[in-house]
Design an enzyme around this catalytic site. Sequence first.
Site, PDB file in Angstrom:
ATOM      1  N   SER A 585      93.610  25.227  25.917  1.00  0.00           N
ATOM      2  CA  SER A 585      93.667  26.215  27.175  1.00  0.00           C
ATOM      3  C   SER A 585      92.084  26.906  26.564  1.00  0.00           C
ATOM      4  CB  SER A 585      94.552  27.172  27.247  1.00  0.00           C
ATOM      5  OG  SER A 585      94.248  28.459  27.910  1.00  0.00           O
ATOM      6  N   TYR A 598     101.105  33.532  23.675  1.00  0.00           N
ATOM      7  CA  TYR A 598     100.414  32.402  24.213  1.00  0.00           C
ATOM      8  C   TYR A 598      99.158  32.222  23.596  1.00  0.00           C
ATOM      9  CZ  TYR A 598      98.660  29.390  27.824  1.00  0.00           C
ATOM     10  OH  TYR A 598      98.285  28.128  28.702  1.00  0.00           O
TER      11      TYR A 598
END
Length: 708
Positions: A585, A598
């Site tokens: 990501s 996260y």
Amino acid sequence: MSIDGTTTRFRHVSYLWDDATAATMAGDEVALLIYRSNLLGADLRLTNYGGGNTSCKVIAKDPLTGAPTEVMWVKGSGGDLGTLKRSGLAALYVDRLHSLQHIYRGIAHEDEMVELFNHCIYDLNSKVPSIDTPLHGFLPFKHIDHLHPDAAIAIAAAKDGKKITQELFSGTIGWVPWQKPGFDLGLQLKQCLAENPGIRGIMLGSHGLFTWGDTAYESYTNTLEVIERCAEYLQENTGRHKLVFGGTKIASLEKEARLAQAVALAPVLRGYCSSFRKMIGHFTDDQRVLEFINSNDLDRLAPLGTSCPDHFLRTKISPLVLNLPATADLSDVAAIKACLSPLFGDYRMMYADYYNTCKHPNSPAMRDPNPVVILYPGVGMFTFAKDKQTARVAAEFYINAINVMKGAEAISEYMALPRQEAFNIEYWLLEEAKLQRMPKPKALTGSIALVTGSAGGIGKAIAKKFADEGAVVVINDNDVQRLAVATEEFTKLYGKDVFAADILDVTNVESIHKTCNTAVLAFGGIDILVNCAGLSISKPLEEHTEKDWDLLYDVLVKGQFLVTQAGVEIMRKQGKGGDVLNIVSKNALVSGPDNAAYGSAKAAQLHLSRLNAAELGKDRIRVNVVNPDAVISDSKIWAGAWAEGRAKAYSIKVEELPAFYAKRTLLNEIIVPEDIANACFVFVGGLLSKATGNVLNVDGGVTMAFVR
């Protein structure tokens, strides 16, 4: 049994004719030909996939003269009887086909006749005529079936096949000795009929069966009756005079143990079989296979190879029989390879000797010398080929060959094709021309990809992209319903030979190994591993719970680690390198609000990728990263609280997120799953085979995420 228009009960073949369905085609002989062909092709006891051919002759108007003329419709080159359509037929003028006899220069010039078939074409939209066209053209019957039934070939491949045929059918079935298919064989069929008027069919030595009728139905029932009688005769004699395959030599392992041995060994075998090009595997422990490979006669019969040309072309000159005990400890890969390496070396030398001994001055260059069929007594049969369908069909054909050997041995003695005849089929210039006409393989042909979390979103897009580019894929998810929907979609798009599906929980070691085993049993190993499974939780620091933290790290970090560990073990067994792609990501590089767990887990994924790349380079296993951002389409992550959390963090509405994320990029683009799939293909498609440890951002251009 008689051809009297009534339904006849058969025990060894399937009677599928439906009068009501056939009535809708009354008067259309070509439609009835296709109907009959599909029924015959639906029963693998009658003919193999892609094997056999059927025909009908009709009177049609000549488009140039308007005069009535006889036209033969016959299955064209390639194709399969079970799925045959009108577009798969060739239509030829019968009189023009017959006129080729006047210019035929003899068997030494056989191949030149194939080009001349094109001068006999009636329907310009025809399929290319096959080499078997004259076999149908020189017989006068309206409807003809040429099939490769195991029961008939068992008699045709028996040492006393001609005598048995004569006695079994009281002279109503003719006999033509083995001859390579072509114009000359067509003339021999014509001669056989002339010498035996009134016969109902012809047995081709070591090859197959010709049967016929005045109508589609008569041809169909005649075919079934002849094959049924052959099968009855074999059944009556099997085990009557001698033990099947000389009796049992060893016992099979139990089912679970057989599969465990297959899982342990398949990647090693695939590595050896892929020395020429990547191969896809298939495994079966069918009881017919086990009866043969566990028998006393295995060592005598296996080296002989097959008889029917269709069997031989799919399975090669002979199988490789492993000398491993069924209960061998396969955990020591180095020791197993030390045992197998000489076996494969000997097989390749045998094949090279076969080629060099039998080749002609104009023979094509020697092809892949590795075995197609590998027999493991007590365990089962492996087959390896360019794709799953070809590997699966090779297994089906070898089972057909086993059936033939069993039947021939029961009534007489099995006779394989002489090696020179086998070579003449395998390296036939017409077969080589077919191979040369085949489309160039796609970039991922022969590759096996396991993509975690591939029932939706990015994972599904990656799996589809890889399948579109020629790979076989293992799709999976921890959501049963979502996986069921994806399975249905993949079945419609690709069919059963392109993918396998399994439930996978990336946080559970047993689940991971089960899915890896699914990949190995379905295809033989793993070449490309994509860690895509994930989830997201967006909360301010004070609202994050320990459960949130553990879940994110278990799925994203531990999951990536465990799946990579299991996949690399398989890649190392294959010894052919591989690719690990980690879908990470933009958040691995960029600090954003309400994202502590996260974002830090993504950073851990990214650095774990670097560590793996450094460690696995010696194994030629490449590890690369694709960093998406804001891929909202079809994403389970964005369907719930994550989208709400991100919208809250940026003080906007959920529906405004796509435009918000696009506007903050340099390209002002919304990122979709297919963008990430394309980036993955860049890494594995062949052009970056010397690249590892890289990070590719696919985020529309987020400057804070620039790696350098």
